[in-house]
Write a protein that holds these residues in place. Structure first.
Motif, PDB file in Angstrom:
ATOM      1  N   ASN A  99       0.835  -1.215   0.000  1.00  0.00           N
ATOM      2  CA  ASN A  99       0.000   0.000   0.000  1.00  0.00           C
ATOM      3  C   ASN A  99       0.864   1.257   0.000  1.00  0.00           C
ATOM      4  O   ASN A  99       0.537   2.250  -0.666  1.00  0.00           O
ATOM      5  CB  ASN A  99      -0.923  -0.004   1.219  1.00  0.00           C
ATOM      6  N   THR A 100       1.965   1.211   0.768  1.00  0.00           N
ATOM      7  CA  THR A 100       2.883   2.352   0.789  1.00  0.00           C
ATOM      8  C   THR A 100       3.495   2.580  -0.579  1.00  0.00           C
ATOM      9  O   THR A 100       3.618   3.728  -1.046  1.00  0.00           O
ATOM     10  CB  THR A 100       3.985   2.107   1.830  1.00  0.00           C
ATOM     11  N   ALA A 128       9.825  11.079  12.069  1.00  0.00           N
ATOM     12  CA  ALA A 128      10.453  11.339  10.777  1.00  0.00           C
ATOM     13  C   ALA A 128       9.416  11.429   9.666  1.00  0.00           C
ATOM     14  O   ALA A 128       9.533  12.267   8.753  1.00  0.00           O
ATOM     15  CB  ALA A 128      11.466  10.237  10.463  1.00  0.00           C
ATOM     16  N   LEU A 129       8.378  10.581   9.715  1.00  0.00           N
ATOM     17  CA  LEU A 129       7.325  10.633   8.698  1.00  0.00           C
ATOM     18  C   LEU A 129       6.567  11.955   8.772  1.00  0.00           C
ATOM     19  O   LEU A 129       6.286  12.584   7.734  1.00  0.00           O
ATOM     20  CB  LEU A 129       6.369   9.453   8.884  1.00  0.00           C
ATOM     21  N   THR A 130       6.261  12.398   9.969  1.00  0.00           N
ATOM     22  CA  THR A 130       5.553  13.665  10.125  1.00  0.00           C
ATOM     23  C   THR A 130       6.365  14.830   9.570  1.00  0.00           C
ATOM     24  O   THR A 130       5.847  15.685   8.826  1.00  0.00           O
ATOM     25  CB  THR A 130       5.225  13.910  11.615  1.00  0.00           C
ATOM     26  N   SER A 137      10.473   7.411   4.540  1.00  0.00           N
ATOM     27  CA  SER A 137       9.918   7.511   5.893  1.00  0.00           C
ATOM     28  C   SER A 137       8.710   6.589   6.051  1.00  0.00           C
ATOM     29  O   SER A 137       8.513   5.965   7.105  1.00  0.00           O
ATOM     30  CB  SER A 137       9.532   8.958   6.200  1.00  0.00           C
ATOM     31  N   ARG A 138       7.886   6.507   5.014  1.00  0.00           N
ATOM     32  CA  ARG A 138       6.747   5.589   5.069  1.00  0.00           C
ATOM     33  C   ARG A 138       7.224   4.139   5.211  1.00  0.00           C
ATOM     34  O   ARG A 138       6.676   3.369   6.015  1.00  0.00           O
ATOM     35  CB  ARG A 138       5.891   5.742   3.805  1.00  0.00           C
ATOM     36  N   ALA A 170       9.310  -0.346  11.234  1.00  0.00           N
ATOM     37  CA  ALA A 170       9.424  -0.177  12.679  1.00  0.00           C
ATOM     38  C   ALA A 170       8.215  -0.765  13.408  1.00  0.00           C
ATOM     39  O   ALA A 170       8.354  -1.436  14.440  1.00  0.00           O
ATOM     40  CB  ALA A 170       9.572   1.302  13.017  1.00  0.00           C
ATOM     41  N   VAL A 171       7.014  -0.546  12.874  1.00  0.00           N
ATOM     42  CA  VAL A 171       5.810  -1.111  13.497  1.00  0.00           C
ATOM     43  C   VAL A 171       5.852  -2.634  13.439  1.00  0.00           C
ATOM     44  O   VAL A 171       5.512  -3.324  14.407  1.00  0.00           O
ATOM     45  CB  VAL A 171       4.541  -0.571  12.808  1.00  0.00           C
ATOM     46  N   PHE A 172       6.294  -3.167  12.293  1.00  0.00           N
ATOM     47  CA  PHE A 172       6.414  -4.628  12.178  1.00  0.00           C
ATOM     48  C   PHE A 172       7.411  -5.175  13.187  1.00  0.00           C
ATOM     49  O   PHE A 172       7.151  -6.206  13.832  1.00  0.00           O
ATOM     50  CB  PHE A 172       6.849  -4.999  10.760  1.00  0.00           C
TER      51      PHE A 172
END
Length: 442
Positions: A167-168, A377-379, A412-413, A419-421
């Motif tokens: 999706n990213t 970082a994404l923000t 970043s995405r 990181a969540v994984f």
């Protein structure tokens, strides 16, 4: 219409019909684990269940040596005896000769015999050892279920990660396409250049390449999930759990190790194996003790079926090894070595469990920090891209600022998904290491 084109269109139509008929399986994490740990689920779970059955059969065989045995028999016998051959002779009597050959005589014997062990300490110890092996097999089964749950959970998370990465990648392609159109509009308006369009088109090509890789990774992750669950690989999946970040509590390693001593089935299984080895060694050590058993039989005996008279016998038997006891010394030495080996394995298993817990705690602590950094970082990268686009549209910035900002947003995405994984995967590893994987799956 040419024949090859007609064949292609017919094949495409058939594939479309099959794809429409195949309904995707809605699969949550809990359902995936439930399918894998069912009796006909994952291979490791089924093998562990068979090991319990084999251990229980060995226990029943050891118990059989302590139970009474009852046998029925029928014997038909026809015989003759020569008295002289047996050393029996009679004095000669004038006019009368005593026969030396007796028979033939035919007899029938119907009999029931029974034996019962009264004192057989080696057999008792072997039976106790087999019971410990059954307990070890049951604990091994729990360990395999625990490991299978962790494996399936991580495979499910990996499939979620691959979906999120896919999706990213699609979002990055859409962003790159928008920036290409923006660069073309700026050039048409006279505020952009051809090099700006080229840069954005290069970025778009790179993002499309990453999308192809993400698609392959997604398919592979789903196949690995199906394999871990023990189901057919042609099943279509619809993963229902979201790939969202949920903060986790990082426990103290010492407390986690203490909990694992009570929860980890591997520790229980190894303790039972060591106890079984100790009982086997005791059985070998007590081989020189006497063994006492009771026996008896009852039946009828007589000539054919003309006259059958009841007969019986009963008594006690004691066997005491006298010579040849030293022949068991090598077996006792081997049994003692096996006992020492199990003791070494027990210590090693405890150390391995502690290592797994400490590594999992460290990984979870690191993953929590990585998620925080990745989200920040994404923000910031999304803010940078928005500012770069406004500057470019106002004509106060060049196109390279936009493409650079776009690349940072894309990375970043991807870093955020990774990181969540890792954070979710570390929670699963910690649950497996402590032995409370079910709490981590909630």
């Amino acid at each position: 219409m040419s024949a090859p084109r007609l064949v292609l269109l017919v094949g495409l139509a058939a594939w479309t019909c099959v794809a429409q008929e195949q309904k995707a399986l809605s699969l949550s994490l809990g359902k995936a684990v439930e399918i894998a740990t069912a009796p006909d689920g994952a291979t490791r779970v089924r093998l562990a269940a068979e090991q319990i059955k084999a251990a229980d059969a060995r226990r029943a065989r050891a118990l059989g040596l302590l139970r009474p045995t009852v046998d029925g028999s029928y014997t038909f016998r026809s015989f003759t005896n020569n008295l002289q051959a047996m050393g029996i002779s009679f004095p000669s009597i004038p006019g009368f000769q005593i026969p030396t050959l007796v028979g033939p005589i035919e007899t029938s014997d119907y009999r029931v015999s029974a034996t019962q062990s009264l004192f057989d300490l080696p057999s008792i110890k072997r039976y106790q050892s087999s019971k410990a092996q059954v307990s070890a097999a049951r604990a091994d089964n729990e360990a395999q279920v625990n490991q299978t749950k962790g494996t399936v959970a991580k495979a499910y998370l990996n499939a979620l990660r691959a979906d999120a990465a896919w999706n990213t990648a699609q979002a990055n392609v859409a962003l790159a396409e928008r920036l290409v159109k923006q660069a073309q509009s700026q050039k048409t308006a006279g505020t952009g250049t051809g090099i700006d369009i080229t840069r954005t088109e290069v970025s778009l090509a790179n993002e499309r390449q990453r999308l192809i890789v993400a698609q392959e990774d997604r398919e592979t992750a789903r196949l690995n999930l199906l394999r871990a669950m023990g189901v057919n690989l042609d099943v279509a999946l619809d993963l229902t759990d979201p790939m969202t970040y949920v903060p986790a509590e990082v426990p103290e390693p010492a407390k986690a190790v203490t909990a694992a001593r009570e929860l980890r089935p591997e520790l229980k299984a190894q303790a039972e194996r060591e106890r079984s080895a100790k009982l086997s060694y005791d059985a070998m050590k007590y081989e020189q003790l006497p063994r006492v058993s009771a026996f008896g039989d009852y039946g009828v005996l007589g000539r054919a079926t003309e006259m059958l008279l009841p007969t019986r016998s009963a008594g006690l038997s004691m066997k005491l090894p006298i010579f040849g006891v030293n022949r068991k010394d090598p077996e006792r030495a081997e049994s003692a070595s096996l006992l020492r080996q199990e003791g070494i394995k027990t210590h090693d298993t405890a150390q391995q469990v502690e290592l797994e817990i400490r590594v999992a705690v460290t990984a979870l602590k690191s993953a929590e920090s990585q998620v925080a950094v990745a989200m920040e970082a994404l923000t910031q990268s999304e803010k940078e891209l928005a500012q770069a686009e406004r500057r470019y549209e106002a004509g106060v910035a060049i196109g390279v600022e936009v493409t650079d900002a776009q690349a940072r947003v894309a990375r970043s995405r991807e870093n955020n998904v990774a990181a969540v994984f890792k954070q979710k995967s570390a929670r699963i590893d910690l649950g497996v290491a402590v032995g409370n994987i079910d709490l981590m799956l909630q």
